[in-house]
Design an enzyme around this catalytic site. Structure first.
Site, PDB file in Angstrom:
ATOM      1  N   LYS A 158     -22.594 -36.614  30.913  1.00  0.00           N
ATOM      2  CA  LYS A 158     -21.910 -35.423  31.374  1.00  0.00           C
ATOM      3  C   LYS A 158     -21.736 -35.467  32.892  1.00  0.00           C
ATOM      4  CE  LYS A 158     -24.005 -32.381  27.857  1.00  0.00           C
ATOM      5  NZ  LYS A 158     -22.806 -31.846  27.202  1.00  0.00           N
ATOM      6  N   ARG A 173     -25.405 -32.802  16.286  1.00  0.00           N
ATOM      7  CA  ARG A 173     -25.149 -32.959  14.843  1.00  0.00           C
ATOM      8  C   ARG A 173     -25.984 -34.087  14.249  1.00  0.00           C
ATOM      9  NH1 ARG A 173     -18.936 -33.823  16.149  1.00  0.00           N
ATOM     10  NH2 ARG A 173     -19.646 -32.427  17.813  1.00  0.00           N
TER      11      ARG A 173
END
Length: 425
Positions: free
Chosen positions: A204, A278
């Site tokens: 990020k 996930r």
């Protein structure tokens, strides 16, 4: 100690010399002037204004206060630096309910706002287990599976995401059973517990990484919800699974192109190490399915796509069952929280194709491409046993990166009341 500022509600307009002010003052009393429309939103905004003026201790007074309005006030009055000091109004039962809510929210908010250095994955699991054990006593049992033991039990997603950190990943398996040893499991809760998310090798930018201590917001939300329901007298067997890891970069970190083979045999190609939530939830959903629960609820700060779709005042909800979605919307409305359903069709499970595995964990494009939140839910569907009622909550409203008109910066706990209400249904 300073005197408490008294706060009352009125539907009268302010005196002319106050202009259009929504909050006026009379000696030691603040008066919130309700102006029609969304009154709970107005109350929460007024609480933010009072808190920003340095007022730290409040007594709510008057007949117009109810459970919802007092809770809205407390949400606006809370900050990351201090616990709200509020004297509730109304009957003893109302005050007890609000006290239980605030205690649970304070616990969840503290976890979300804690620094990543102070909240390692195993510590998150232990803090959650200890808090719930304090509430439930002998009705609560748990175990923490960590490090290499995760691989031995085939929880490959949590292990892969967390192996780049020097601090081991962990899964908390907790059982609240007030009914006896052989009682069926009514609900299984699954929470994403990424205590810090660098993005891994799909790293990020700094501005996107700064608030990533919040990425365990799902774990804190389901823990707070279970604790609140227990305080409210929950008499059902519930299992809780927290999927805890730090997503960091090192010589041990998982990489783009890796393929994970999950316990249920599904193979997953990693095309984005920043789509890690996930991957850990997949383990928790399999464990929840194995519990035989009639309903599985997972909560996660999962996708930016959900934030783009519903904004930061709603949580996005997904389910293959229209009945589950309707029930969730009804329960959220009962506790004055906001949820909004987004699509989840069978074909969403095919929206992250891989040439090398059964599926990929995302699509190799920014944000996972169009429909990213639904595609993430479709990925999770690979790991929920058929014929089990399942609700996926993407917590778009769990964290405020900066203060705004409704929330101080930090964890909001928005979604906790909805999940607690579902546990009672």
């Amino acid at each position: 100690m300073s005197e408490l500022m008294k706060v009352s509600l009125t539907k009268d307009a302010p005196a002319a010399h106050w202009g259009n002010a929504d909050v006026t003052f009379n000696n030691e009393q603040a008066i919130i002037h309700l102006q029609g429309g969304d009154e709970l939103r107005q109350i929460q905004q007024a609480a933010r204004k009072l808190r920003s003026q340095g007022i730290s201790r409040i007594a709510l007074e008057g007949e117009l206060w109810n459970v919802d309005s007092q809770w809205a006030f407390s949400q606006g009055f809370a900050t990351a630096k201090s616990t709200p000091d509020i004297r509730w109004a109304g009957a003893e039962s109302t005050q007890t309910e609000l006290t239980h809510r605030l205690e649970s929210a304070n616990f969840a908010r503290h976890l979300i706002n804690e620094t990543p250095e102070n909240l390692a994955p195993v510590k998150l699991a232990i803090l959650a287990a200890h808090w719930l054990s304090e509430i439930g006593g002998e009705k609560v049992t748990y175990r923490v599976i960590e490090g290499q033991e995760l691989l031995e039990q085939k929880w490959v997603g949590i292990h892969a995401v967390g192996r780049g950190s020097e601090r081991p990943p962990a899964m908390l398996e907790l059982d609240f059973n007030p009914l006896g040893e052989d009682a069926p499991v009514s609900v299984a809760l699954v929470g994403k517990g990424i205590t810090f998310d660098s993005g891994g090798y799909s790293i990020k930018a700094s501005e996107g990484m700064l608030g990533m201590k919040c990425d365990m917001g799902g774990a804190s939300t389901v823990t707070g919800a279970l604790g609140l329901a227990m305080k409210q007298g929950l008499n059902k067997r519930v299992k809780l699974y927290l999927c805890c890891a730090e997503n960091l970069i090192s010589g041990h970190a998982y990489k783009l192109g890796d393929i994970l083979t999950y316990k249920n045999g599904v193979t997953v190609e990693v095309v984005n190490t920043d789509a890690e939530g996930r991957l850990v939830l997949a383990d928790g959903l399999q464990a929840a399915s194995e519990s035989g629960a009639g309903l599985i609820i997972d909560a996660a700060t999962l996708t930016g796509a959900a934030v783009m779709a519903v904004g930061t005042n709603y949580n996005a909800i997904f389910s293959p069952s229209s009945e589950v979605l309707a029930m969730t919307q009804a329960k959220a409305a009962e506790v004055a929280e906001r949820v909004w359903p987004l699509p989840l069709d069978p074909w969403h499970s095919e929206m992250c194709p891989s040439a090398y595995a059964d599926t990929a964990n995302s699509r190799p494009m920014k944000g996972g491409g169009a429909g990213g939140a639904s595609n993430a839910a479709g990925f999770l569907a690979h790991f929920v046993s058929p014929n089990i009622n399942w609700l996926h909550m993407d917590l778009a409203s769990a964290f405020a990166d900066s203060p705004n008109a409704l929330w101080a910066a930090g964890g909001t706990t928005h979604g906790m009341l909805t999940i607690a209400a579902l546990l009672h249904d």
